[in-house]
Scaffold this motif. Structure first.
Motif, mmCIF file in Angstrom:
data_model
loop_
_atom_site.group_PDB
_atom_site.id
_atom_site.type_symbol
_atom_site.label_atom_id
_atom_site.label_comp_id
_atom_site.label_asym_id
_atom_site.label_seq_id
_atom_site.Cartn_x
_atom_site.Cartn_y
_atom_site.Cartn_z
ATOM 1 N N LEU A 231 20.171 7.998 -37.614
ATOM 2 C CA LEU A 231 19.735 6.740 -37.384
ATOM 3 C C LEU A 231 19.113 5.983 -38.254
ATOM 4 O O LEU A 231 19.409 4.774 -38.361
ATOM 5 C CB LEU A 231 18.437 7.394 -36.298
ATOM 6 C CG LEU A 231 17.549 5.929 -36.006
ATOM 7 C CD1 LEU A 231 18.225 5.088 -35.115
ATOM 8 C CD2 LEU A 231 16.347 6.760 -35.200
ATOM 9 N N TYR A 232 18.392 6.704 -39.757
ATOM 10 C CA TYR A 232 17.816 5.847 -40.762
ATOM 11 C C TYR A 232 19.117 5.195 -41.388
ATOM 12 O O TYR A 232 18.836 4.104 -42.197
ATOM 13 C CB TYR A 232 17.013 6.707 -41.239
ATOM 14 C CG TYR A 232 16.060 7.247 -40.434
ATOM 15 C CD1 TYR A 232 15.419 6.394 -39.447
ATOM 16 C CD2 TYR A 232 15.200 8.326 -40.988
ATOM 17 C CE1 TYR A 232 14.192 6.644 -38.533
ATOM 18 C CE2 TYR A 232 13.889 8.716 -39.909
ATOM 19 C CZ TYR A 232 13.661 7.981 -39.236
ATOM 20 O OH TYR A 232 12.628 8.287 -38.565
ATOM 21 N N GLY A 233 20.301 5.551 -41.456
ATOM 22 C CA GLY A 233 21.442 5.161 -42.166
ATOM 23 C C GLY A 233 22.076 4.138 -41.207
ATOM 24 O O GLY A 233 22.526 2.955 -41.570
ATOM 25 N N VAL A 234 21.763 3.998 -40.041
ATOM 26 C CA VAL A 234 22.670 2.902 -38.885
ATOM 27 C C VAL A 234 21.601 1.919 -39.073
ATOM 28 O O VAL A 234 22.033 0.783 -39.061
ATOM 29 C CB VAL A 234 22.835 3.507 -37.597
ATOM 30 C CG1 VAL A 234 22.833 2.526 -36.547
ATOM 31 C CG2 VAL A 234 23.914 4.698 -37.793
ATOM 32 N N LEU A 235 20.432 2.129 -39.180
ATOM 33 C CA LEU A 235 19.535 0.532 -38.909
ATOM 34 C C LEU A 235 19.595 -0.407 -39.544
ATOM 35 O O LEU A 235 19.920 -1.600 -39.390
ATOM 36 C CB LEU A 235 17.813 1.398 -38.957
ATOM 37 C CG LEU A 235 17.416 2.223 -37.981
ATOM 38 C CD1 LEU A 235 15.868 2.455 -37.898
ATOM 39 C CD2 LEU A 235 17.287 1.350 -36.320
ATOM 40 N N PRO A 236 20.026 -0.150 -41.070
ATOM 41 C CA PRO A 236 20.037 -1.407 -42.040
ATOM 42 C C PRO A 236 21.362 -2.154 -41.738
ATOM 43 O O PRO A 236 21.568 -3.262 -42.270
ATOM 44 C CB PRO A 236 20.152 -0.742 -43.370
ATOM 45 C CG PRO A 236 19.688 0.688 -43.093
ATOM 46 C CD PRO A 236 19.877 1.259 -41.583
ATOM 47 N N LEU A 237 22.403 -1.388 -40.823
ATOM 48 C CA LEU A 237 23.600 -1.970 -40.398
ATOM 49 C C LEU A 237 23.986 -2.604 -39.400
ATOM 50 O O LEU A 237 24.702 -3.153 -39.015
ATOM 51 C CB LEU A 237 24.594 -1.051 -40.866
ATOM 52 C CG LEU A 237 24.765 0.037 -42.285
ATOM 53 C CD1 LEU A 237 25.647 1.012 -41.988
ATOM 54 C CD2 LEU A 237 24.925 -0.967 -43.359
ATOM 55 N N LEU A 238 22.680 -2.758 -38.597
ATOM 56 C CA LEU A 238 22.815 -3.052 -37.127
ATOM 57 C C LEU A 238 22.992 -4.760 -37.151
ATOM 58 O O LEU A 238 22.267 -5.459 -37.914
ATOM 59 C CB LEU A 238 21.704 -2.866 -36.396
ATOM 60 C CG LEU A 238 21.547 -1.246 -35.743
ATOM 61 C CD1 LEU A 238 20.171 -1.121 -35.269
ATOM 62 C CD2 LEU A 238 22.510 -0.943 -34.945
ATOM 63 N N ASN A 239 23.989 -5.165 -36.536
ATOM 64 C CA ASN A 239 24.064 -6.798 -36.387
ATOM 65 C C ASN A 239 23.203 -7.127 -35.408
ATOM 66 O O ASN A 239 22.453 -6.590 -34.630
ATOM 67 C CB ASN A 239 25.459 -6.900 -35.987
ATOM 68 C CG ASN A 239 26.702 -6.846 -37.007
ATOM 69 O OD1 ASN A 239 26.306 -6.973 -38.050
ATOM 70 N ND2 ASN A 239 27.750 -6.343 -36.651
ATOM 71 N N PRO A 240 23.039 -8.533 -35.499
ATOM 72 C CA PRO A 240 22.126 -9.263 -34.351
ATOM 73 C C PRO A 240 22.536 -8.837 -33.140
ATOM 74 O O PRO A 240 23.930 -8.794 -32.844
ATOM 75 C CB PRO A 240 22.332 -10.674 -34.604
ATOM 76 C CG PRO A 240 22.549 -10.809 -35.991
ATOM 77 C CD PRO A 240 23.333 -9.335 -36.418
ATOM 78 N N MET A 269 10.943 -0.462 -35.556
ATOM 79 C CA MET A 269 10.699 -1.400 -34.820
ATOM 80 C C MET A 269 10.743 -2.717 -35.276
ATOM 81 O O MET A 269 11.364 -3.601 -34.439
ATOM 82 C CB MET A 269 8.877 -1.197 -34.350
ATOM 83 C CG MET A 269 8.500 0.026 -33.549
ATOM 84 S SD MET A 269 9.329 0.286 -32.080
ATOM 85 C CE MET A 269 8.697 -1.304 -31.081
ATOM 86 N N GLY A 270 10.645 -2.860 -36.705
ATOM 87 C CA GLY A 270 11.033 -3.859 -37.487
ATOM 88 C C GLY A 270 12.332 -4.592 -37.406
ATOM 89 O O GLY A 270 12.768 -5.607 -36.937
ATOM 90 N N THR A 271 13.252 -3.379 -37.305
ATOM 91 C CA THR A 271 14.741 -3.813 -37.228
ATOM 92 C C THR A 271 15.156 -4.167 -35.896
ATOM 93 O O THR A 271 15.936 -5.314 -35.514
ATOM 94 C CB THR A 271 15.596 -2.393 -37.563
ATOM 95 O OG1 THR A 271 15.298 -2.016 -38.826
ATOM 96 C CG2 THR A 271 17.131 -2.613 -37.189
ATOM 97 N N LEU A 272 14.413 -3.528 -34.755
ATOM 98 C CA LEU A 272 14.832 -4.082 -33.371
ATOM 99 C C LEU A 272 14.370 -5.366 -33.156
ATOM 100 O O LEU A 272 14.983 -6.015 -32.434
ATOM 101 C CB LEU A 272 14.139 -2.983 -32.288
ATOM 102 C CG LEU A 272 14.210 -1.534 -32.569
ATOM 103 C CD1 LEU A 272 13.656 -0.718 -31.285
ATOM 104 C CD2 LEU A 272 15.683 -1.098 -32.396
ATOM 105 N N LEU A 273 13.098 -5.868 -33.758
ATOM 106 C CA LEU A 273 12.763 -7.072 -33.664
ATOM 107 C C LEU A 273 13.505 -8.099 -34.152
ATOM 108 O O LEU A 273 14.272 -8.851 -33.718
ATOM 109 C CB LEU A 273 11.510 -7.162 -34.342
ATOM 110 C CG LEU A 273 10.679 -8.563 -34.601
ATOM 111 C CD1 LEU A 273 10.808 -9.349 -33.016
ATOM 112 C CD2 LEU A 273 9.448 -8.402 -35.022
ATOM 113 N N ARG A 274 13.778 -7.736 -35.694
ATOM 114 C CA ARG A 274 14.570 -8.862 -36.561
ATOM 115 C C ARG A 274 16.142 -9.075 -35.902
ATOM 116 O O ARG A 274 16.644 -9.860 -36.005
ATOM 117 C CB ARG A 274 14.732 -8.430 -37.962
ATOM 118 C CG ARG A 274 13.373 -8.701 -38.546
ATOM 119 C CD ARG A 274 13.743 -8.303 -39.986
ATOM 120 N NE ARG A 274 14.316 -7.136 -40.471
ATOM 121 C CZ ARG A 274 13.504 -6.204 -40.581
ATOM 122 N NH1 ARG A 274 12.106 -6.022 -40.724
ATOM 123 N NH2 ARG A 274 13.985 -4.983 -41.046
#
Lengths: 343, 343
Positions: A231-240, A269-274
């Motif tokens: 999960l923590y590897g995926v989060l920085p790669l998530l697209n809008p 939470m910050g990733t989900l938001l941004r």
């Protein structure tokens, strides 16, 4: 010790485990074989399904569903044969899909029992690709993940029954599909036999870098079944506007305590938001209307027939080996869908 | 120092802050007043909106939107007056809603400018209840939160422009609404003037217990705008199939580093799974089609006229006071929607 016609073997929860289940967690007992009364039938287990969610049922905490009681038979789905029936719609020799748990025999009034008929092809598949894991993959990916052609889909436990199915359905839908699995053998299977575009070994030191390299256009759908470093590897790669169906967090199931910090809450939470991500937890038989199950059975049967979906099963021989085999599932040491051949 | 007709005051980003912005973060400069060319108009700022998202724009990291450049004028929405116009649809004396930032004067070609007319009632409300914060509350609550009569809705920063509006709309929809705010004065306002059913002071030592007591039937919708201890108090109370629109995590905006552990990731993800929660991050002007904005303007105008929604504004006098007032917003020391009266 094999199945008897005079005794009922049952594996019960002896004590609630801290962390991974051990020798004190489960206990093999015997009891008399129950008798089917009016409006009931007697079932004899042929195959027992082993699944990661079972670890959660051993806890007393609020979980998916009611926990198993101490001294109670462990929860589980089985394929069983009707031994005697006083119930319309079921006759001796029918195979059924039932939730009768870790035991040789059980009496049922037919509630929530699916009749598979006298001679189904691959009866154990009702516990896997045509059952709960397959349906979890299908509904989670298509109804929550909503993948579009050309998008990148990532799934962990990619050689397991859910992950393998997610990837193959995503491929059918025209996506780039990147799997994550433990070790070179599983990764090779995922790419060579299942047709994933790439598969990353989560044991690699540079896992996060490899994942990023395998997803040059970012990640549009992350099918979450493991949590933790994946999960923590995926989060920085998530697209809008990425989507994240959540059907499990197996890497976190055996923790007696929360992991050390830092607290990753702000990152999640910050990733989900941004990135305006949509996340939805689901429990397969609670979260979708019956019509989705009908769609699944129709589509999956066709895909299997056409060879568009491959299915790998690992058969464990002998009821008494179920506890050790469950630990293998929880630790990622199994390969494919694990069922215990009980009879 | 008041607005001049010969000079343009601008507040620019002098350096990227670590944690809370300080005296070195922003710098007041002056420049010449720009001139409107063909197809342009010159705007003079009357009101500047202060909002929590501005902290994120000071970072170089991937955030909501493009970060403010070092030396660039701080981003912000304003209500401005048209000084001169060479642009169809805008004439001298019109008030407009514009994104021209922290400065007295700006030239615009009309892109993304909304004309409020010559004499709107409460022109500064276009920055609040009838603008971005009100729309955030409306769309996030109704389109993601999907509250049903009798359900329990929880929102933090309940005396702020988003939280106060979320609560009042939830009340109109027949929900039980529990606010969270900082201190007795704000909590009293939220209950007495805004009609919330309860309001909990997040500074209380027994905050989590008080929140649980105020939500005897659990929580069906948590409108997330703060993160931190409020989120962690909410998670154990979420009902099955709860919804969580996420528009901000302001309590985490000023952290130079991640908080100490334990890692709450397993609690967040485990709760979403077990309770089958739907979470969706959103950025208001990216996430919804224009039709939702039209619905918002129509409904909110009517609710304000009928007295169903109350609106509290805190006017800060003087452009030079904007940096300190923004810190008050970030620290929860403001009360109601903060706008700076620039002219």
């Amino acid at each position: 010790m094999s199945q008897s016609s005079t005794e009922n073997r049952r594996i019960v929860l002896a004590e609630r485990p801290q962390g991974l289940p051990n020798d004190s967690t489960l206990r093999l007992e015997t009891s008399d074989i129950p008798t089917a009364g009016d409006g009931e039938m007697l079932l004899r287990t042929k195959f027992l399904s082993l699944d990661p969610y079972m670890r959660g049922r051993m806890n007393d905490a609020k979980s998916y569903a009611t926990p198993v009681e101490i001294g109670g038979v462990m929860t589980g789905q089985v394929v069983a044969e009707v031994v005697t029936s006083n119930l319309e719609g079921f006759t001796e020799g029918d195979l059924v899909l039932a939730g009768s748990g870790w035991q040789d025999y059980a009496v049922s009034d037919g509630t929530k029992i699916i009749n598979l008929g006298k001679d189904p092809a691959n009866p154990s598949w009702a516990l896997g690709i045509l059952g709960m894991p397959g349906y979890t993959a299908y509904a989670g990916l298509l109804r929550i993940g909503d993948p579009k052609p050309g998008e990148t889909v990532v799934v962990a436990a990619a050689s397991g029954p859910v992950g393998a199915t997610v990837g193959q359905i995503a491929k059918i839908k025209g996506c780039r599909i990147v799997g994550i699995a433990g070790g070179a053998e599983k990764c090779a299977h995922v790419v060579d036999n299942l047709g994933f575009d790439a598969c990353i070994d989560h044991k690699a030191d540079d896992f996060a870098e490899q994942l990023a390299a395998a997803c040059p256009d970012g990640i549009d759908v992350y099918f979450e079944n493991v949590g933790g470093k994946v999960l923590y590897g995926v989060l920085p790669l998530l697209n809008p506007f990425a989507r994240m169906p959540v059907c499990g967090v197996v890497s976190w199931y055996n923790m007696p305590n929360l992991p050390e910090g830092p607290d990753m809450g702000p990152v999640i939470m910050g990733t989900l938001l941004r990135q305006k991500v949509k996340v939805e937890g689901f429990i397969i038989f609670d979260s979708f209307p019956a019509s989705v199950y009908d769609d699944f059975r129709r589509d999956m049967t066709e895909w299997l027939k056409d060879g568009k979906v491959q299915y790998k099963e690992q058969i464990v021989d002998g009821f008494e080996n179920a506890p050790a085999a469950l630990n293998d599932v929880l630790l990622g040491r199994s390969f494919g869908k694990v069922v215990v051949k009980v009879d």
